[in-house]
Design a protein around this motif. Structure first.
Motif, mmCIF file in Angstrom:
data_model
loop_
_atom_site.group_PDB
_atom_site.id
_atom_site.type_symbol
_atom_site.label_atom_id
_atom_site.label_comp_id
_atom_site.label_asym_id
_atom_site.label_seq_id
_atom_site.Cartn_x
_atom_site.Cartn_y
_atom_site.Cartn_z
ATOM 1 N N TRP A 189 -5.465 2.178 16.832
ATOM 2 C CA TRP A 189 -6.478 3.038 16.220
ATOM 3 C C TRP A 189 -7.330 3.765 17.261
ATOM 4 O O TRP A 189 -7.988 4.756 16.955
ATOM 5 N N ALA B 284 -2.829 9.462 2.542
ATOM 6 C CA ALA B 284 -3.721 8.302 2.530
ATOM 7 C C ALA B 284 -2.938 7.016 2.272
ATOM 8 O O ALA B 284 -3.212 5.977 2.888
ATOM 9 N N MET B 285 -1.952 7.064 1.357
ATOM 10 C CA MET B 285 -1.129 5.886 1.069
ATOM 11 C C MET B 285 -0.330 5.470 2.308
ATOM 12 O O MET B 285 -0.227 4.280 2.632
ATOM 13 N N MET C 47 -1.761 0.842 8.434
ATOM 14 C CA MET C 47 -2.796 -0.099 8.865
ATOM 15 C C MET C 47 -2.395 -1.538 8.526
ATOM 16 O O MET C 47 -2.477 -2.442 9.369
ATOM 17 N N ILE C 48 -1.928 -1.754 7.301
ATOM 18 C CA ILE C 48 -1.568 -3.113 6.870
ATOM 19 C C ILE C 48 -0.372 -3.634 7.653
ATOM 20 O O ILE C 48 -0.363 -4.779 8.134
ATOM 21 N N ASN D 31 -3.353 12.460 -1.149
ATOM 22 C CA ASN D 31 -3.208 11.064 -1.576
ATOM 23 C C ASN D 31 -1.977 10.420 -0.933
ATOM 24 O O ASN D 31 -2.003 9.232 -0.574
ATOM 25 N N ALA E 180 -1.107 6.120 5.403
ATOM 26 C CA ALA E 180 -2.052 5.607 6.397
ATOM 27 C C ALA E 180 -2.445 4.162 6.089
ATOM 28 O O ALA E 180 -2.527 3.320 6.997
ATOM 29 N N GLN E 181 -2.686 3.850 4.818
ATOM 30 C CA GLN E 181 -3.017 2.478 4.431
ATOM 31 C C GLN E 181 -1.859 1.540 4.731
ATOM 32 O O GLN E 181 -2.046 0.414 5.220
ATOM 33 N N MET E 182 -0.639 2.006 4.434
ATOM 34 C CA MET E 182 0.539 1.209 4.748
ATOM 35 C C MET E 182 0.643 0.956 6.239
ATOM 36 O O MET E 182 0.941 -0.171 6.681
ATOM 37 N N TRP F 94 3.823 3.367 -5.153
ATOM 38 C CA TRP F 94 3.335 2.175 -4.463
ATOM 39 C C TRP F 94 4.471 1.231 -4.079
ATOM 40 O O TRP F 94 4.408 0.564 -3.042
#
Length: 472
Positions: A425, A69-70, A76-77, A66, A72-74, A130
């Protein structure tokens, strides 16, 4: 609306036949500019890389999957955010002139944000995961925008003859400070039973201290740039909505009339492909080494230190290659060197060298690690690949300062950030597809070689960036 170059601005890109005056030896302005990168770069390796980020994923979040994943999301944004705003910032600052005020603002925002990561306590006891990942994302956006300002300042901070060495030494100094900080953190905070400063291992305070030390280093190394580096002259414009509108208009015009700067535009495509491949090489090589060679934490730590040392050499090498061959040929040499290193890496295994099997490899010297010939060959090619890839980052920056018009330098570095973040990417995606299809980590790196090759070939269509003759 077209932008007019200021009287004190850098020289426009010159044809190879024009002699460019100036000494190669760096002056105080150029050294001070390079020192800023020595403060900024340790964040990438120590916080984003192999110290704080793993702590965040496994201890603050408490679940490595997790946590990854957090992050990775950061990524991307923040990457998409930079892709949208960096070109606008670059084009707007072209209308205003000086970079220092805006770089100072970003620096003053980033340093306290780094220090706030001290409150990333285990299990999110102080700051929730977060909130921590939001801080990491904001730092990433600010540093990326600062990179546009910092790189576009090079033509003003250094004379044309100094720029190759200044760009190379900036990267080298960044690796020097990374090595010094890493060794201090390991020897004073991580390895001792009782860490320095009375830090508590039970509360993970040595891990939480990492971003504070990085922030202090950044603050110290940033000072010379603001005191001594030369900057663009003031244009007389004010920082308001009108200047942003003018910058956006200039950016749109630049893209619409791309044929007027076709060499710089083709170069941006070549640079993007080559740096996508280089980013994969630098980021995933550690994962590859651990998976294929079966190395543990200690071996990977030493391998990481060797990577920092390679970066130091790469920066110096880039300056020499730029001076000797010109930044375009230097960039091609560095891409070719990166490919050779990559082929050597994917051709290695615990019982394999350059795709040829080695029967029962035995230690060739008495060492606690890297003792067999396949391991030494892997380290050699990995080290070489790192050297040439860091050199490529330096030469690519120098080449853009030669190809882009001086009056639109910020806009072009902004476009470089847009291109890089928009396609970041691509390399990881291709590696993932090839790895999954062929069930082989070696096969996963084949498309990286193809990206390098595409960037290398596109550079043949770029005019300019050759060796500048010695002044008469």
């Amino acid at each position: 609306m077209a932008l007019m170059p200021t009287a004190a601005g850098p020289e426009e890109a010159l044809p190879p036949s024009v002699s460019v005056p100036g000494a190669r030896k760096l002056d105080r302005s150029a050294w001070s500019w390079a020192t800023y990168q020595a403060g900024r770069d340790p964040y990438i390796g120590l916080v984003n890389g192999f110290l704080f980020a793993p702590y965040f994923a496994t201890v603050v979040v408490g679940d490595g999957v997790n946590g990854q994943a957090m992050i990775a999301q950061m990524g991307m944004i923040s990457g998409l955010t930079v892709a949208f705003i960096a070109p606008v910032i670059g084009a707007t600052v072209d209308t205003l002139g000086p970079r220092k005020p805006w770089l100072a603002l970003i620096t003053l925002m980033v340093i306290p944000l780094m220090m706030s990561l001290w409150f990333a306590a285990p299990g999110g006891a102080i700051l929730s995961p977060w909130i921590v990942v939001a801080i990491l994302g904001l730092i990433s956006i600010l540093l990326s925008c600062g990179e546009v300002l910092f790189s576009s300042m090079l033509p003003y901070a250094a004379t044309p003859r100094m720029r190759p060495m200044a760009s190379g030494w900036a990267l080298s100094l960044g690796n020097v400070t990374s090595i010094i900080l890493l060794l201090f953190i390991l020897l004073a905070l991580m390895l001792p039973e009782k860490p320095l400063f009375g830090l508590s291992k039970e509360a993970s305070e040595p891990d939480r201290m990492v971003p504070i030390l990085v922030a202090l280093n950044f603050a110290l190394c940033a000072i010379p740039l603001f005191l001594f580096s030369k900057d663009a002259a003031k244009s007389g414009g004010k920082a308001n909505a009108a200047s942003v509108k003018m910058g956006v208009g200039s950016l749109v015009s630049l893209i619409r009339n791309w044929k007027q700067n076709s060499d710089a535009m083709i170069y941006l495509l070549a640079r993007t492909l080559a740096q996508d491949a280089g980013g994969v090489l630098l980021i995933l090589c550690g994962v590859y080494a651990a998976g294929v060679m079966g190395w543990g934490g200690t071996e990977m730590l030493v391998y990481g230190l060797l990577g920092c040392a390679a970066g130091l050499i790469g920066g110096v090498l880039a300056g020499w290659l730029d001076e000797t061959f010109g930044p375009k040929i230097a960039f091609q040499i560095e891409i070719a060197g990166s490919v050779v290193g990559l082929i050597g890496i994917i051709g290695a295994a615990p019982a394999q060298i350059l795709f040829m099997p080695v029967t029962d490899p035995q230690p060739v010297w008495n060492a606690p690690m890297f003792s067999t010939l396949p391991e030494l060959v892997f380290v050699f090619f990995g080290f070489s690949g790192f050297v040439f890839q860091i050199a490529a980052w330096s030469s690519s920056r120098t080449l853009l300062t030669r190809l882009a018009p001086a009056s639109q330098m910020g806009a072009f570095f902004g476009l470089a950030a847009l291109a890089g973040n928009s396609t970041s990417w691509l390399g990881p995606m291709l590696v993932g597809i090839f790895t999954a299809v062929f069930h082989s980590q070696q096969a996963g790196f084949v498309p990286v070689t193809l990206l390098f090759a595409a960037g290398f070939l596109l550079l043949f269509f770029v005019k300019g960036g050759g060796k500048e003759p010695d002044p008469a």
